[in-house]
Write a protein that holds these residues in place. Structure first.
Motif, PDB file in Angstrom:
ATOM      1  N   MET A   1       0.837  -1.199   0.000  1.00 25.98           N
ATOM      2  CA  MET A   1       0.000   0.000   0.000  1.00 25.98           C
ATOM      3  C   MET A   1       0.873   1.252   0.000  1.00 25.98           C
ATOM      4  SD  MET A   1      -2.900   1.162   2.778  1.00 25.98           S
ATOM      5  CE  MET A   1      -3.945  -0.242   2.361  1.00 25.98           C
ATOM      6  N   ALA A   2       0.448   2.269  -0.738  1.00 22.14           N
ATOM      7  CA  ALA A   2       1.182   3.529  -0.770  1.00 22.14           C
ATOM      8  C   ALA A   2       1.162   4.172   0.613  1.00 22.14           C
ATOM      9  CB  ALA A   2       0.559   4.470  -1.802  1.00 22.14           C
ATOM     10  N   LYS A   3       2.192   4.957   0.919  1.00 29.25           N
ATOM     11  CA  LYS A   3       2.257   5.589   2.235  1.00 29.25           C
ATOM     12  C   LYS A   3       3.064   6.871   2.174  1.00 29.25           C
ATOM     13  CE  LYS A   3       6.217   2.778   3.727  1.00 29.25           C
ATOM     14  NZ  LYS A   3       6.707   1.830   4.757  1.00 29.25           N
ATOM     15  N   LEU A   4       3.009   7.620   3.274  1.00 32.88           N
ATOM     16  CA  LEU A   4       3.777   8.844   3.439  1.00 32.88           C
ATOM     17  C   LEU A   4       4.755   8.658   4.588  1.00 32.88           C
ATOM     18  CD1 LEU A   4       0.911  11.519   3.253  1.00 32.88           C
ATOM     19  CD2 LEU A   4       2.420  10.777   1.400  1.00 32.88           C
ATOM     20  N   ILE A   5       5.967   9.189   4.417  1.00 35.97           N
ATOM     21  CA  ILE A   5       6.977   9.193   5.467  1.00 35.97           C
ATOM     22  C   ILE A   5       7.199  10.652   5.856  1.00 35.97           C
ATOM     23  CG2 ILE A   5       9.302   8.515   6.158  1.00 35.97           C
ATOM     24  CD1 ILE A   5       7.595   6.162   5.313  1.00 35.97           C
ATOM     25  N   VAL A   6       6.801  11.023   7.077  1.00 37.54           N
ATOM     26  CA  VAL A   6       6.889  12.408   7.540  1.00 37.54           C
ATOM     27  C   VAL A   6       8.159  12.581   8.379  1.00 37.54           C
ATOM     28  CG1 VAL A   6       5.704  14.268   8.772  1.00 37.54           C
ATOM     29  CG2 VAL A   6       4.370  12.467   7.624  1.00 37.54           C
ATOM     30  N   SER A   7       8.962  13.603   8.058  1.00 38.69           N
ATOM     31  CA  SER A   7      10.201  13.838   8.807  1.00 38.69           C
ATOM     32  C   SER A   7      10.409  15.330   9.005  1.00 38.69           C
ATOM     33  CB  SER A   7      11.406  13.240   8.071  1.00 38.69           C
ATOM     34  OG  SER A   7      11.621  13.908   6.834  1.00 38.69           O
ATOM     35  N   ILE A   8      11.238  15.661   9.994  1.00 38.89           N
ATOM     36  CA  ILE A   8      11.639  17.041  10.235  1.00 38.89           C
ATOM     37  C   ILE A   8      13.097  17.035  10.653  1.00 38.89           C
ATOM     38  CG2 ILE A   8      10.740  16.967  12.613  1.00 38.89           C
ATOM     39  CD1 ILE A   8      10.264  19.998  12.390  1.00 38.89           C
ATOM     40  N   ASP A   9      13.895  17.889  10.023  1.00 41.84           N
ATOM     41  CA  ASP A   9      15.320  18.006  10.331  1.00 41.84           C
ATOM     42  C   ASP A   9      16.014  16.649  10.291  1.00 41.84           C
ATOM     43  OD1 ASP A   9      15.195  20.786  10.691  1.00 41.84           O
ATOM     44  OD2 ASP A   9      14.554  20.553  12.753  1.00 41.84           O
ATOM     45  N   GLY A  10      15.640  15.825   9.316  1.00 38.32           N
ATOM     46  CA  GLY A  10      16.322  14.546   9.129  1.00 38.32           C
ATOM     47  C   GLY A  10      15.849  13.425  10.024  1.00 38.32           C
ATOM     48  N   VAL A  11      14.816  13.674  10.845  1.00 38.72           N
ATOM     49  CA  VAL A  11      14.317  12.641  11.753  1.00 38.72           C
ATOM     50  C   VAL A  11      12.915  12.226  11.313  1.00 38.72           C
ATOM     51  CG1 VAL A  11      13.725  12.059  14.128  1.00 38.72           C
ATOM     52  CG2 VAL A  11      15.669  13.546  13.664  1.00 38.72           C
ATOM     53  N   VAL A  12      12.713  10.941  11.047  1.00 35.20           N
ATOM     54  CA  VAL A  12      11.397  10.434  10.676  1.00 35.20           C
ATOM     55  C   VAL A  12      10.520  10.394  11.921  1.00 35.20           C
ATOM     56  CG1 VAL A  12      10.112   8.465   9.755  1.00 35.20           C
ATOM     57  CG2 VAL A  12      12.343   9.055   8.794  1.00 35.20           C
ATOM     58  N   ILE A  13       9.322  10.991  11.841  1.00 30.08           N
ATOM     59  CA  ILE A  13       8.448  11.031  13.007  1.00 30.08           C
ATOM     60  C   ILE A  13       7.127  10.290  12.792  1.00 30.08           C
ATOM     61  CG2 ILE A  13       9.394  13.200  13.877  1.00 30.08           C
ATOM     62  CD1 ILE A  13       6.936  14.617  12.714  1.00 30.08           C
ATOM     63  N   ARG A  14       6.822   9.928  11.564  1.00 28.91           N
ATOM     64  CA  ARG A  14       5.515   9.302  11.339  1.00 28.91           C
ATOM     65  C   ARG A  14       5.484   8.598   9.982  1.00 28.91           C
ATOM     66  NH1 ARG A  14       1.526  13.813  12.051  1.00 28.91           N
ATOM     67  NH2 ARG A  14       2.762  13.927  13.944  1.00 28.91           N
ATOM     68  N   GLU A  15       4.728   7.503   9.927  1.00 29.14           N
ATOM     69  CA  GLU A  15       4.419   6.843   8.669  1.00 29.14           C
ATOM     70  C   GLU A  15       2.900   6.733   8.563  1.00 29.14           C
ATOM     71  OE1 GLU A  15       6.400   3.191   7.920  1.00 29.14           O
ATOM     72  OE2 GLU A  15       8.388   3.924   8.496  1.00 29.14           O
ATOM     73  N   VAL A  16       2.361   7.088   7.406  1.00 29.03           N
ATOM     74  CA  VAL A  16       0.911   7.092   7.225  1.00 29.03           C
ATOM     75  C   VAL A  16       0.564   6.310   5.962  1.00 29.03           C
ATOM     76  CG1 VAL A  16      -1.148   8.516   6.912  1.00 29.03           C
ATOM     77  CG2 VAL A  16       0.752   9.374   8.308  1.00 29.03           C
ATOM     78  N   GLU A  17      -0.246   5.261   6.117  1.00 24.38           N
ATOM     79  CA  GLU A  17      -0.694   4.495   4.952  1.00 24.38           C
ATOM     80  C   GLU A  17      -1.832   5.243   4.252  1.00 24.38           C
ATOM     81  OE1 GLU A  17      -1.736   0.540   6.039  1.00 24.38           O
ATOM     82  OE2 GLU A  17       0.369  -0.103   6.195  1.00 24.38           O
ATOM     83  N   LEU A  18      -1.766   5.282   2.930  1.00 19.60           N
ATOM     84  CA  LEU A  18      -2.772   6.009   2.144  1.00 19.60           C
ATOM     85  C   LEU A  18      -3.906   5.055   1.773  1.00 19.60           C
ATOM     86  CD1 LEU A  18      -0.347   8.094  -0.093  1.00 19.60           C
ATOM     87  CD2 LEU A  18      -1.566   8.825   1.960  1.00 19.60           C
ATOM     88  N   SER A  19      -4.789   4.808   2.735  1.00 19.60           N
ATOM     89  CA  SER A  19      -5.883   3.852   2.542  1.00 19.60           C
ATOM     90  C   SER A  19      -7.166   4.530   2.082  1.00 19.60           C
ATOM     91  CB  SER A  19      -6.144   3.099   3.850  1.00 19.60           C
ATOM     92  OG  SER A  19      -6.444   4.006   4.900  1.00 19.60           O
ATOM     93  N   LYS A  20      -7.200   5.874   2.076  1.00 17.35           N
ATOM     94  CA  LYS A  20      -8.408   6.616   1.715  1.00 17.35           C
ATOM     95  C   LYS A  20      -8.261   7.263   0.345  1.00 17.35           C
ATOM     96  CE  LYS A  20     -10.005   9.228   5.045  1.00 17.35           C
ATOM     97  NZ  LYS A  20     -10.043  10.249   6.107  1.00 17.35           N
ATOM     98  N   GLU A  21      -9.391   7.648  -0.235  1.00 13.98           N
ATOM     99  CA  GLU A  21      -9.357   8.330  -1.531  1.00 13.98           C
ATOM    100  C   GLU A  21      -8.799   9.737  -1.393  1.00 13.98           C
ATOM    101  OE1 GLU A  21     -10.185   6.924  -4.585  1.00 13.98           O
ATOM    102  OE2 GLU A  21     -10.112   5.153  -3.287  1.00 13.98           O
ATOM    103  N   ARG A  22      -8.977  10.338  -0.225  1.00 14.16           N
ATOM    104  CA  ARG A  22      -8.455  11.684   0.037  1.00 14.16           C
ATOM    105  C   ARG A  22      -7.816  11.710   1.419  1.00 14.16           C
ATOM    106  NH1 ARG A  22      -9.729  16.695   2.326  1.00 14.16           N
ATOM    107  NH2 ARG A  22      -9.231  18.525   1.030  1.00 14.16           N
ATOM    108  N   THR A  23      -6.575  12.153   1.493  1.00 15.39           N
ATOM    109  CA  THR A  23      -5.845  12.254   2.749  1.00 15.39           C
ATOM    110  C   THR A  23      -5.496  13.718   2.981  1.00 15.39           C
ATOM    111  OG1 THR A  23      -4.909  10.028   2.479  1.00 15.39           O
ATOM    112  CG2 THR A  23      -3.801  11.510   4.030  1.00 15.39           C
ATOM    113  N   SER A  24      -6.009  14.309   4.052  1.00 16.81           N
ATOM    114  CA  SER A  24      -5.789  15.729   4.327  1.00 16.81           C
ATOM    115  C   SER A  24      -4.603  15.922   5.262  1.00 16.81           C
ATOM    116  CB  SER A  24      -7.045  16.362   4.925  1.00 16.81           C
ATOM    117  OG  SER A  24      -7.374  15.731   6.151  1.00 16.81           O
ATOM    118  N   ILE A  25      -3.906  17.054   5.077  1.00 19.19           N
ATOM    119  CA  ILE A  25      -2.743  17.404   5.890  1.00 19.19           C
ATOM    120  C   ILE A  25      -2.948  18.818   6.418  1.00 19.19           C
ATOM    121  CG2 ILE A  25      -0.230  17.701   5.909  1.00 19.19           C
ATOM    122  CD1 ILE A  25      -0.145  15.919   3.402  1.00 19.19           C
TER     123      ILE A  25
END
Length: 207
Positions: free
Chosen positions: A1-25
């Motif tokens: 499944m497609a996903k997002l890897i969220v990071s700040i200043d080189g540190v990964v803080i979250r992984e989010v699977e894209l299971s919905k038709e629309r994912t809001s940020i």
């Protein structure tokens, strides 16, 4: 499944699977990906899937969104694309993993490609030593575990090949390691180290 890897200043803080038709940020708590930072609009951007293809679009945010360094309106996403919102970088991973991608490491400009290797030995955990949750153990079973309170102080503990590291990732408060404030640069953790943030004390252990 497609996903997002969220990071700040080189540190990964979250992984989010894209299971919905629309994912809001955005900054508001009802978003699918909540980024509690004043540089981020309440409803900042969205990822939309149409017939198996993902698109990223900026939702008329105050500070704008960038895709691979260019201002974003609405663009089709390709595997490995980087969406930038404030200081945060959000990597899009399609249904097939990006080449040489290793979730335990974050590539910096000019850095060598990561080499696959075994995770550090031992079971790691955080033991809360103060407050209402004193005595509670939190097992560090994920690549990245975030601790603290959004908007006050949030730290991320990351499992790397060389061991565990901690970094301050969000909030106006400080993260203390053995009584000393740490920044966004990762600090290595040793068994018995003490962490303090958001009014809570805890100890890191490897068993």
């Amino acid at each position: 499944m497609a996903k997002l890897i969220v990071s700040i200043d080189g540190v990964v803080i979250r992984e989010v699977e894209l299971s919905k038709e629309r994912t809001s940020i955005g900054r508001r708590p009802y978003n699918d990906v909540v980024i509690d930072n004043l540089a981020v609009s309440g409803e900042h951007a969205a990822l939309v899937r149409s017939e198996g293809v993902f698109f990223a679009e900026d939702l008329n945010s105050t500070n704008g969104s960038y895709l691979n360094g260019k201002g974003l309106k609405r663009e089709r996403l390709s595997n490995g694309d980087i969406l930038e919102i404030g200081k945060y970088k959000i990597k899009f991973i399609g249904d097939e993993p990006a080449p040489n991608y290793d979730a335990t490491m974050v590539m910096r400009p000019g850095a060598a490609a990561p080499v696959a290797a075994a995770a550090p030995a031992g079971n790691a955990l955080i033991r809360v030593t103060s407050g209402s949750a004193a005595g509670r153990d939190v097992a560090l079973t994920k690549v990245v575990t975030t601790i603290g309170k959004p908007g006050i102080a949030v730290a991320a503990i990351t499992k790397r090949i060389s061991g565990y590291v901690v970094a301050h990732v969000d909030g106006e408060g400080q993260t203390l390691l053995n009584g000393k404030a740490i920044g966004t640069e990762p600090e290595h953790l040793k068994s018995g180290d003490t962490l303090e943030l958001a009014g809570t004390s805890m100890q890191f252990h490897i068993e």
